[in-house]
Design a protein around this motif. Structure first.
Motif, PDB file in Angstrom:
ATOM      1  N   ARG A   7       0.847  -1.204   0.000  1.00 25.92           N
ATOM      2  CA  ARG A   7       0.000   0.000   0.000  1.00 25.92           C
ATOM      3  C   ARG A   7       0.882   1.254   0.000  1.00 25.92           C
ATOM      4  N   PHE A 243     -11.784  -0.494   4.927  1.00 25.91           N
ATOM      5  CA  PHE A 243     -11.012   0.018   3.786  1.00 25.91           C
ATOM      6  C   PHE A 243      -9.508  -0.124   4.022  1.00 25.91           C
ATOM      7  N   CYS A 244      -9.139  -1.069   4.875  1.00 20.62           N
ATOM      8  CA  CYS A 244      -7.727  -1.230   5.208  1.00 20.62           C
ATOM      9  C   CYS A 244      -6.879  -1.609   3.995  1.00 20.62           C
ATOM     10  N   CYS A 247      -5.422   1.438   2.745  1.00 17.55           N
ATOM     11  CA  CYS A 247      -5.000   2.397   3.777  1.00 17.55           C
ATOM     12  C   CYS A 247      -3.725   3.108   3.333  1.00 17.55           C
ATOM     13  N   ARG A 249      -2.263   5.663   5.421  1.00 18.50           N
ATOM     14  CA  ARG A 249      -1.852   6.554   6.499  1.00 18.50           C
ATOM     15  C   ARG A 249      -1.109   5.883   7.625  1.00 18.50           C
ATOM     16  N   ARG A 251       0.382   7.347  11.781  1.00 23.69           N
ATOM     17  CA  ARG A 251       0.106   8.377  12.786  1.00 23.69           C
ATOM     18  C   ARG A 251       1.345   8.627  13.644  1.00 23.69           C
ATOM     19  N   CYS A 261      -0.858   1.672  12.627  1.00 27.88           N
ATOM     20  CA  CYS A 261      -2.279   1.369  12.441  1.00 27.88           C
ATOM     21  C   CYS A 261      -3.065   1.882  13.648  1.00 27.88           C
ATOM     22  N   LEU A 262      -4.277   2.386  13.353  1.00 24.92           N
ATOM     23  CA  LEU A 262      -5.095   2.985  14.410  1.00 24.92           C
ATOM     24  C   LEU A 262      -5.315   2.027  15.563  1.00 24.92           C
ATOM     25  N   LYS A 294       3.605  -2.621   8.936  1.00 23.23           N
ATOM     26  CA  LYS A 294       2.270  -2.068   9.194  1.00 23.23           C
ATOM     27  C   LYS A 294       1.239  -3.188   9.101  1.00 23.23           C
ATOM     28  N   PRO A 295       0.371  -3.339  10.115  1.00 22.23           N
ATOM     29  CA  PRO A 295      -0.633  -4.409  10.076  1.00 22.23           C
ATOM     30  C   PRO A 295      -1.511  -4.319   8.825  1.00 22.23           C
ATOM     31  N   PRO A 296      -1.874  -5.467   8.243  1.00 22.66           N
ATOM     32  CA  PRO A 296      -2.657  -5.453   6.999  1.00 22.66           C
ATOM     33  C   PRO A 296      -4.072  -4.904   7.181  1.00 22.66           C
ATOM     34  N   ALA A 297      -4.635  -5.065   8.387  1.00 22.79           N
ATOM     35  CA  ALA A 297      -6.017  -4.614   8.567  1.00 22.79           C
ATOM     36  C   ALA A 297      -6.374  -4.599  10.048  1.00 22.79           C
ATOM     37  N   HIS A 298      -7.449  -3.907  10.372  1.00 21.75           N
ATOM     38  CA  HIS A 298      -7.900  -3.914  11.768  1.00 21.75           C
ATOM     39  C   HIS A 298      -8.742  -5.161  12.022  1.00 21.75           C
TER      40      HIS A 298
HETATM   41  S1  SF4 Z   1      -7.522   0.309  10.872  1.00 20.98           S
HETATM   42 FE1  SF4 Z   1      -5.342   0.407  10.466  1.00 20.98          FE
HETATM   43  S2  SF4 Z   1      -5.045  -0.552   8.463  1.00 20.98           S
HETATM   44 FE2  SF4 Z   1      -7.214  -0.129   8.688  1.00 20.98          FE
HETATM   45  S3  SF4 Z   1      -7.513   1.820   7.682  1.00 20.98           S
HETATM   46 FE3  SF4 Z   1      -7.176   2.257   9.862  1.00 20.98          FE
HETATM   47  S4  SF4 Z   1      -4.988   2.562  10.088  1.00 20.98           S
HETATM   48 FE4  SF4 Z   1      -5.339   1.622   8.109  1.00 20.98          FE
END
Ligand code: SF4
Length: 316
Positions: A7, A243-244, A247, A249, A251, A261-262, A294-298
């Motif tokens: 990404r 929408f990971c 992604c 972004r 932080r 990742c959030l 960076k983690p692939p998804a939440h």
């Molecule tokens: S949860 Fe993590 S991977 Fe998913 S959109 Fe948010 S920051 Fe990106």
């Protein structure tokens, strides 16, 4: 710069303080938090150096967040110091004081949190009787020529009765409004969000008006045009339409931790590197390495590995 999943990472959400002049129920715990000491927080010079390094890595868009970024003393000069496109997310309470100065400093746009138009509900949600100042702030930003978007987090049984009214307000004021699904981070998990599809159906927005799967901005929002107006209604749906996979972004917390990742605590402590005399190359490699993992998804709902920071300490 690409992450381990390929990404393109081009956007930094930069928290400049963990302090806030409101106490939003789904963000700040009732007992408050132990705030960072001034010496713990990155200085403007440290932020400027990190932003310069990140720009060299292709991260050219910054959003200043908090807590509430406008409570950070001198934040207008920080906008001026940063060598990239700078945006801000604010609760709007102090915006009328700073709008002109922010515009002159080069601020490219502002997202204002507006979860209700009812003064009593505003006070109930935030602990402060400040709705009037928020509305003044929105007008001041528009008058100063700063592009304004409104952000609303609909919560079931709290402000969900106002969705149509908020859309009307946005249309009358010629602003885009975005409805953001509540994410179960910290005290927000005590509340219930509203899935975007439910609001889309309620507002009678038909698919033909929306770009199928297309996005009209670099962010995760999907927009619909408001009938008979140039404004749009947007939906940011991290819970119902993850929408990971696109992604873009990362932080940076106010104390210099780069969160990739959030949801998770993955990342690296850039303040430690800055304050232990690391050179720019070392810092750049640390950023690249952290982004590589960076983690692939939440996986909201499954809290293992989740960050314990509150939303007020992350900046959304
Ligand atoms: S949860 Fe993590 S991977 Fe998913 S959109 Fe948010 S920051 Fe990106």
């Amino acid at each position: 710069m690409t992450d381990g999943c390929g990404r393109e990472i081009e956007y930094l959400r930069l928290s400049v303080t963990d302090k806030c002049n409101l106490r939003c129920k789904y963000c700040m715990p009732e007992e408050g938090i132990r705030h960072l000491l001034h010496t713990d927080v990155l200085s403007f010079e440290e932020i400027q150096r990190l932003v310069g390094i990140m720009k060299g890595l292709g991260i050219g868009k910054m959003r200043l967040t908090g807590g509430e970024p406008l409570v950070r003393k001198g934040v207008v000069s920080l906008v001026d110091m940063l060598p990239c496109d700078v945006y801000m997310t604010t609760n709007g309470c102090m915006l009328s004081e700073y709008a002109r100065a922010l515009k002159e400093a080069g601020l490219r746009g502002v997202n204002v949190s507006l979860d209700t138009l009812d003064a009593a509900r505003f006070k109930e949600l935030t602990g402060r009787d400040e709705l009037g100042r928020v509305l003044e702030g929105i007008d001041a930003a528009a008058d100063a020529g700063i592009p304004v978007k409104l952000n609303c987090v609909p919560i079931r049984g709290v402000n969900d009765g106002e969705i149509e009214e908020l859309c009307d307000f946005a249309r009358r004021s010629s602003f885009d409004i975005r409805f953001i699904e509540l994410m179960p981070i910290g005290c927000a998990s005590a509340h219930t969000g509203i899935p975007s599809d439910e609001i889309i159906e309620r507002l009678g927005l038909t698919p033909s008006e929306s770009p199928s799967d297309g996005r009209l901005s670099s962010g995760p929002a999907k927009y619909y045009r408001q009938e008979g107006s140039g404004t749009r209604i947007g939906f940011i749906s991290p819970m119902s339409q993850k929408f990971c996979d696109t992604c873009n972004r990362i932080r940076l917390t106010a104390d210099g931790f780069l969160k990739t990742c959030l949801q998770y605590s993955n990342g690296t402590d850039l303040r430690l590197l800055l304050r232990s005399g690391a050179d720019n190359d070392t810092i750049r490699r640390a950023i690249e390495s952290a982004v590589g993992y960076k983690p692939p998804a939440h996986s909201f709902g499954n809290d293992s590995g989740s960050d314990t920071r509150r939303m007020v300490q992350i900046g959304g």
